[in-house]
Write an enzyme that holds these catalytic residues in place. Structure first.
Site, PDB file in Angstrom:
ATOM      1  CG  MET A  34      -0.296  -0.215   2.671  1.00 57.01           C
ATOM      2  SD  MET A  34      -1.359   0.052   3.846  1.00 57.01           S
ATOM      3  CE  MET A  34      -0.362  -0.086   5.238  1.00 57.01           C
ATOM      4  CB  VAL A  37      10.020   1.786   1.518  1.00 53.52           C
ATOM      5  CG1 VAL A  37      11.388   2.249   2.474  1.00 53.52           C
ATOM      6  CG2 VAL A  37       9.101   1.198   2.186  1.00 53.52           C
ATOM      7  CG  ASP A 144       2.206 -10.792   4.321  1.00 58.02           C
ATOM      8  OD1 ASP A 144       2.052 -11.998   3.989  1.00 58.02           O
ATOM      9  OD2 ASP A 144       2.310  -9.819   3.604  1.00 58.02           O
TER      10      ASP A 144
END
Lengths: 296, 240
Positions: A34, A37, A144
């Site tokens: 989402m 970086v 995750d």
């Protein structure tokens, strides 16, 4: 006509975050589910940092809430295997962001592809277990865990990354499926089902399978298989139990997950005490030779 | 024409009772879609340049308002997907009847430069050509970007600061990173300070993002569709 590369460049320009004067964005480090970086220069502390920025300021705020939750989780988890967070905020265009330590290194999936020795891979796995156990002790489930979310630093440091879908014990259960197929357990694949730390144990079993490879010794495969049991109660119930079984394997002790045959037990016993056994055998042979020689 | 602040969905505007509003909305759809449609007809339907141009003209002239926009149901598909499926149906019917079509009507709304579009088609990467749906999306994004860059240039000119767009063009409209000048070099070229270049670039990028997302809002029919398209446009998919 704007070329394909030009379009990529324009997309980056449109996504480029406008931070305050303290942080100067210098590069794109990578992309998550989402957000993006970036590498940035922190002019106040004169160091490089990483800045995770949402790609979009959603009107309902669900993405911003998720990023904020990730930032709070990172702030709570002060552990050498979890990236420390420095700052968090919202850009003028409404996108949420947070600033964290810049980890220079490689993802575990890239390292696995290099075919490093099993002992080295298990050492990495043990450090992942440490970080996850720490998070569980604070009531946080990662949800995750996979090789792509583990970074190995330049000096061998191991970081568990991407806590964006992590679940706090007190948080509400989301009505959507989060996680990665192959790494998430059946209960996590069902949207709305509550998950507990044993969901991470399933993912850790998958991670161990990947790390160990197809030609892994049978006891190690059994450990991974036990962690990946469909039935939650049949898995290791705590990361510490999984870690203990992996440690037993590394010490060539009998592992809980594997019922070995007498021959396997003998081989394991021999491997573990190889040097004393060889010394004892050498002593016996030498005594025998001496006896024979004296007899002659 | 003053710079528009917030854009409403063109799909909504094509249903307006005001004829001028409807005409502008249709022109906006044609502007955004004619090149993707032309290239799609050339690639997927293997239409020769002349036939693809005829089909594109015919589609936007006679079919768009009544059969495409009029029958669109936002609950069933995003507008871009729906329009592409309409093109498929239109091309299939045209092929069955093997009719040659007259050029004309759409020219009154938007001039369509098929020669340029044909030239651009030659520059499309072979990998893109193999996936026509992806090709349609990429051409749609390209058209969106081109119109947004034009808007940004107009915005800078109308603000009395065309040099701001010059900074943006020299840094962000350069394809190859190795041929991109540094801030200092741009400052020297435009007789500015490096700090001014940094500020201009930041301001232009911020404005470009706003324009792009506004243009996108115009081409989508609901908030959910806009959010989904924006996430794809600015999110991880852009790096595939």
């Amino acid at each position: 006509m704007i070329s394909d590369r030009g379009i990529t460049r324009l997309r980056e320009a449109a996504a480029w975050p406008e931070l305050d004067a303290r942080y100067e964005i210098t590069n794109v480090a990578g992309h998550g589910g989402m957000g993006t970086v970036y590498v940035a220069r922190d002019h106040v502390l004169d160091r490089e940092v990483a800045v995770k920025v949402l790609d979009l300021a959603d009107r309902r705020g669900s993405r911003a809430a998720r990023l904020a939750r990730e930032a709070h989780i990172l702030a709570r988890l002060d552990h050498p295997g979890i990236v420390p967070i420095h700052d968090a905020g919202t850009l003028p265009d409404g996108r949420a962001y947070y600033v964290m330590k810049l980890v220079r290194g490689r993802r575990l999936d890239d390292v696995i592809a290099e075919g490093r020795p099993l002992a080295e891979r298990l050492d990495t796995f043990a450090r992942v277990l440490d970080a996850v156990a720490f998070a569980h002790a604070h009531g946080i489930v990662h949800r995750d865990l996979k090789p792509e979310n583990v970074m190995i630093g330049a000096f061998g440091e191991v970081f568990v990354m991407d806590w964006g879908v992590a679940h706090e014990g007190s948080g509400d259960v989301e009505p959507v499926v989060v996680g990665t197929p192959g790494f998430m357990p059946p209960e996590q694949e069902r949207a709305g089902d509550a998950v507990d730390p044993r969901a991470d144990i399933f993912a850790l079993g998958s991670l161990l399978q990947h790390l160990a490879g197809d030609d892994a010794p049978a006891p190690l495969k059994a450990i991974a298989a036990k962690a990946r049991q469909t039935e939650v109660s049949a898995r290791y119930q705590h990361v510490e139990a999984l870690a203990a079984d992996v440690a037993r394997f590394r010490n060539q002790d009998r592992v809980d997950a594997y019922r070995e045959s007498p021959l396997e037990r003998a081989v394991r016993f021999y491997r573990r005490y190889e040097l004393p056994i060889l010394l004892l055998l050498a002593y016996i042979v030498m005594r025998f030779v001496l006896m024979v020689w004296r007899g002659i | 024409m003053p710079f528009p602040s917030t854009r409403l969905s063109v799909v909504e505007r094509t249903r307006s009772s005001d004829e001028e509003t409807r005409r502008i909305a249709l022109a906006t759809i044609i502007e955004a879609y004619w090149k993707p449609v032309y290239k799609y007809l050339r690639m997927k339907w293997a239409a020769d340049p002349e036939h693809a141009a005829d089909l594109t003209q015919e589609f936007f002239t006679t079919t768009l308002e009544k059969d495409v926009v009029g029958k669109y149901d936002p609950a069933r598909a995003r507008f871009r997907t729906y329009l592409r499926l309409c093109v498929d149906g239109f091309a299939s019917n045209a092929r069955k009847s093997e009719r040659r079509l007259k050029r004309g009507g759409a020219m009154t709304l938007v001039p369509l430069d098929f020669e340029t579009a044909e030239g651009e088609l030659a520059a499309i990467e072979p990998a893109a050509a193999s996936d026509v749906e992806e090709l349609f999306y990429r051409e749609w994004v390209r058209a969106l970007m081109e119109r947004s860059v034009d808007d940004l240039k107009r915005f800078a000119a109308e603000s009395g600061r065309p040099v701001m767009f010059e900074v943006f063009a020299r840094y962000d409209l350069v394809d190859e990173p190795e041929s991109r000048p540094t801030y200092t070099e741009i400052a020297r070229m435009l007789n500015l300070t490096t700090a001014t270049v940094t500020n201009h670039l930041a301001a232009m990028r911020k404005q470009f993002r706003k324009i792009l997302l506004d243009r996108l809002r115009e081409l989508t029919s609901s908030e959910a569709e806009w959010e989904s398209e924006a996430a794809r446009l600015l999110g991880p998919a852009r790096h595939r």
